[in-house]
Design an enzyme around this catalytic site. Structure first.
Site, PDB file in Angstrom:
ATOM      1  N   SER B 145      39.198 -50.288 -44.854  1.00 14.53           N
ATOM      2  CA  SER B 145      40.077 -49.159 -44.567  1.00 14.53           C
ATOM      3  C   SER B 145      39.321 -48.002 -43.947  1.00 14.53           C
ATOM      4  CB  SER B 145      40.736 -48.690 -45.866  1.00 14.53           C
ATOM      5  OG  SER B 145      41.378 -47.453 -45.664  1.00 14.53           O
ATOM      6  N   TYR B 158      39.408 -45.052 -53.946  1.00 10.31           N
ATOM      7  CA  TYR B 158      39.779 -46.198 -53.108  1.00 10.31           C
ATOM      8  C   TYR B 158      38.837 -46.273 -51.903  1.00 10.31           C
ATOM      9  CZ  TYR B 158      42.633 -48.876 -49.770  1.00 10.31           C
ATOM     10  OH  TYR B 158      43.088 -49.783 -48.846  1.00 10.31           O
TER      11      TYR B 158
END
Lengths: 441, 254
Positions: B145, B158
């Site tokens: 990501s 995250y």
């Protein structure tokens, strides 16, 4: 799986764009919890939002977007029977089935319709005389109600609820899967003929002439012209080609309208011009040609978001059906009212529907002639015109199409649906829509 | 002489994620043989039926909890057996966005974000690396990501797990570089999936899972750098964000 933060939602006409909380389930077993009647707010299952008005909006409640439930469950290639989740689009169905020589028994004018939406609106096509409406090809379907019950419905099993669900605008429960019969084709092309006609009477003569010889018939009518050329148009008749290849359509759109036009490029002058040019182009083109199914059935699907061409105020669509005995006079009267108003319709489509009945309690398709028109939203003047058209329709014993509607008064709607009361009994008490609140009030 | 194109043999780890399933459909449409791994057997069955109807030549469902599995190598051995002894593509899709604010207070949330996105993913990727190295063939693609490009307050837990995953894949790519096998970390931005259901969507930065799936398939067919952005516009955007001095960056609130 829960409801997301409020998002701005449009129906295809874009006249109203409310904020709505939406849930997008990915698996069927998530539905009962999302639909739980104890959630206090009403819900409405929705598909790909191609309905024009407010039948896919639920501003006082929430929406359940079914489009992620788009899995094929079983495809019987031998017998042409497809079972799939309700969110699968008709376009995706065809990309799967056409290479095997199977097509939808009937299709509306866009492939961006989910199976669930096709059932809930009992959509029809250009071959109604041959196959009836979409509901006529449904063998079975799955339905989840807000009290948690799940049904498998068919004409034999729970026939009442089946009849209410066909054309029932999603109000009887969430359609989770659909099993349909497909029609065999040997080619993905159609042999199409174009015949110009000068007035509405000629249209009806052409329709009678083609009624046994051509499976698909449709006409475009020039509603922008006046005087002598009023009601002129192009009649198209087609049959599936008996030779050629089986090529599915490309899933790519050729171009897209990237943002809303600040002023509507489709105004009185351009609409009149378009209709004039279109008529001449069609009249001078080759009268007979082979056409791929995508360009014949879905001419506008190549242009993504064409509805944005109507500018910030959006568009209304008006579609009615008139019983056979009255259809000639009523259609002539409607066309002349529209021409007189100067409102002009970009694409006016006229078709005849045959005698095959749908079991749907509030299904739109029935024998007669159906006229569909696009109008830029000009507020009162547009609504006043619709009120005049409504009078013609009601007087002729016709009906209006909920999928296209965003404003019909309840008396006018109910006048076209004698089984309305029976339908109402079967509506799920915790499902609602803006359209339903208007006509049920 | 025309080469006979053999159907591709694919393992999808996280086939119940929206992007994983969309990618499996792309492979199915070209007739691939696919193992789909995920947590729920019943859902995997639904996905398998769909992939079969869409053209997959063979689909095996592999119910597994990626975080608690004893040894991924054992699973891989059996999966590869199902595929006839060799695999061409392994793709890792599963991930957990989690709740950043909760993870700052709740150790269990913190642990699961780190363990799903990094610890567990690392175990499966290192096992894949060994497998591809022995075969001297195949590609590992892991979904990372843009959140891993710079720590920011709204999702640094995250983001850090994904940053770790990116470095891990970079290392695997280096390890495999002398042979035929490859490894690629794909950094995604905003994708319209159930994972992002609570985020306000819309706008030019958002893409659909099908778009990502098509790009991933294109990636498998050609050589690429070990780190890829999908869509590519994220590379310059993240370049700017990384270069921003902390004195300015700390005034932002995204």
């Amino acid at each position: 799986m829960i409801f997301g933060p409020p998002r701005r939602i449009e129906s295809w006409g874009r006249v109203v764009r409310p904020l709505q909380e939406i849930a997008q389930p990915s698996f069927r077993e998530q539905l009962p919890r999302l639909m739980d009647a104890r959630n206090k707010q009403s819900v409405l299952p929705t598909g790909l939002h191609r309905s024009y008005g407010d039948s896919n909006l639920n501003t006082s409640g929430r929406l359940i977007d079914m489009s992620r439930l788009d899995r094929v469950i079983a495809f019987d290639v031998e017998n042409g029977i497809l079972r799939a989740e309700a969110g699968l689009s008709l376009g995706d169905v065809l990309r799967l089935t056409v290479p095997y020589g199977w097509f939808l028994k009937t299709t509306p004018g866009t492939r961006f319709v989910s199976l669930g939406g096709a059932v809930a609106n009992d959509v029809h096509g250009k071959n109604h005389r041959f196959t009836g409406s979409f509901g006529n090809c449904v063998r079975r379907l799955g339905l989840v109600r807000t009290d948690g019950t799940e049904y498998t419905l068919s004409p034999e099993n729970n026939a009442d609820l089946f009849s209410a669900t066909i054309g029932g605008l999603g109000l009887t429960g969430a359609i989770t899967w659909v099993e349909i019969e497909l029609a065999p084709i040997v080619s993905s092309d159609l042999e199409v003929e174009r015949i110009p006609f000068g007035n509405i009477s000629d249209f009806f003569s052409l329709s009678i002439e083609a009624k046994d010889s051509h499976e698909h018939t449709v006409a475009w009518v020039d509603c922008a012209s006046t005087g002598q050329s009023l009601g002129r148009g192009i009649f198209q008749r087609a049959n599936w080609s008996q030779s050629g290849q089986l090529c599915p359509h490309s899933s790519a759109t050729r171009m897209t309208v990237p943002f809303e036009a600040p002023i509507a490029p489709l105004n009185r002058i351009t609409v009149k011009l378009f209709n004039n040019v279109y008529y001449r182009m069609q009249r001078s083109g080759a009268p007979r040609r082979m056409q791929h199914y995508a360009s014949f059935f879905y001419p506008l699907d190549g242009i993504g978001h064409w509805n944005r061409l109507y500018g910030p105020r959006g568009l209304y669509q008006y579609q009615c059906v008139i019983p056979p005995k009255e259809s000639h006079d009523a259609i002539e009267e409607l066309v002349s009212q529209i021409s007189k108003s100067g409102a002009g319709s970009f694409l006016a489509v006229l078709k005849t529907l045959g005698p095959i009945r749908s079991c749907g309690l509030i299904s739109f398709p029935r024998e007669g002639a159906t006229l569909a028109l696009d109008f830029a939203n000009r507020g009162h003047s547009t609504l006043d015109l619709f009120a005049r058209l409504d009078r013609v329709v009601v007087e002729a014993g016709g009906a209006l199409y909920a999928a296209k509607d965003g404003r019909v008064p309840k008396e006018v709607f109910r006048a076209g649906y004698p089984l309305f009361e029976a339908f109402r009994e079967l509506v799920d008490p915790a499902i609602s829509s803006d359209f339903w609140r208007r006509v049920d009030a | 002489m025309t080469a006979v194109v053999k159907e591709r043999r694919v393992i999808i780890l996280g086939a119940l994620s929206a992007i994983g399933e969309a990618t499996a459909r792309e492979f199915a449409a070209e007739g691939a043989s696919i193992v789909i791994a995920g947590r729920c057997a019943e859902r995997l069955g639904q996905v398998a039926d769909d992939l079969t109807a869409r053209g997959a030549s063979h689909v095996t469902t592999w119910p597994v909890d990626f975080s608690t599995v004893e040894d991924p190598n054992v699973d891989f051995d059996r999966m590869v057996q199902q595929l006839g002894g060799s695999v061409d593509v392994v793709m890792l899709f599963y991930g957990l966005l989690g709740d950043q604010e909760r993870a700052e207070r709740d150790i269990a949330e913190l642990r699961s974000i780190i363990s799903v996105n990094f610890s567990s993913a690392a175990e499966w990727c290192v096992a894949t690396a060994g497998l591809l190295e022995r075969q001297n063939h195949g590609i590992l693609v892991a979904i990372s990501s843009v959140a891993g490009d710079r720590g920011r307050k709204s999702n640094y837990i995250y983001g850090s797990a994904k940053a770790g995953l990116t470095v891990l894949i970079e290392g695997i790519a280096h390890r495999l570089a002398r042979g035929e096998a490859r490894a690629v970390a794909v950094k995604l931005g905003f994708v319209d999936t159930p994972m992002t259901a609570q985020i306000q969507k819309g706008g030019v930065l958002w893409v659909k899972p099908d778009y990502v799936a098509r790009r991933l398939l294109a990636l498998v067919g050609r050589s690429s750098k070990p780190i890829v952005y999908i869509p590519t516009f994220w590379r310059p955007i993240m370049g700017v964000i990384r270069m921003m001095p902390a004195s300015i960056f700390h005034r932002t609130s995204f």
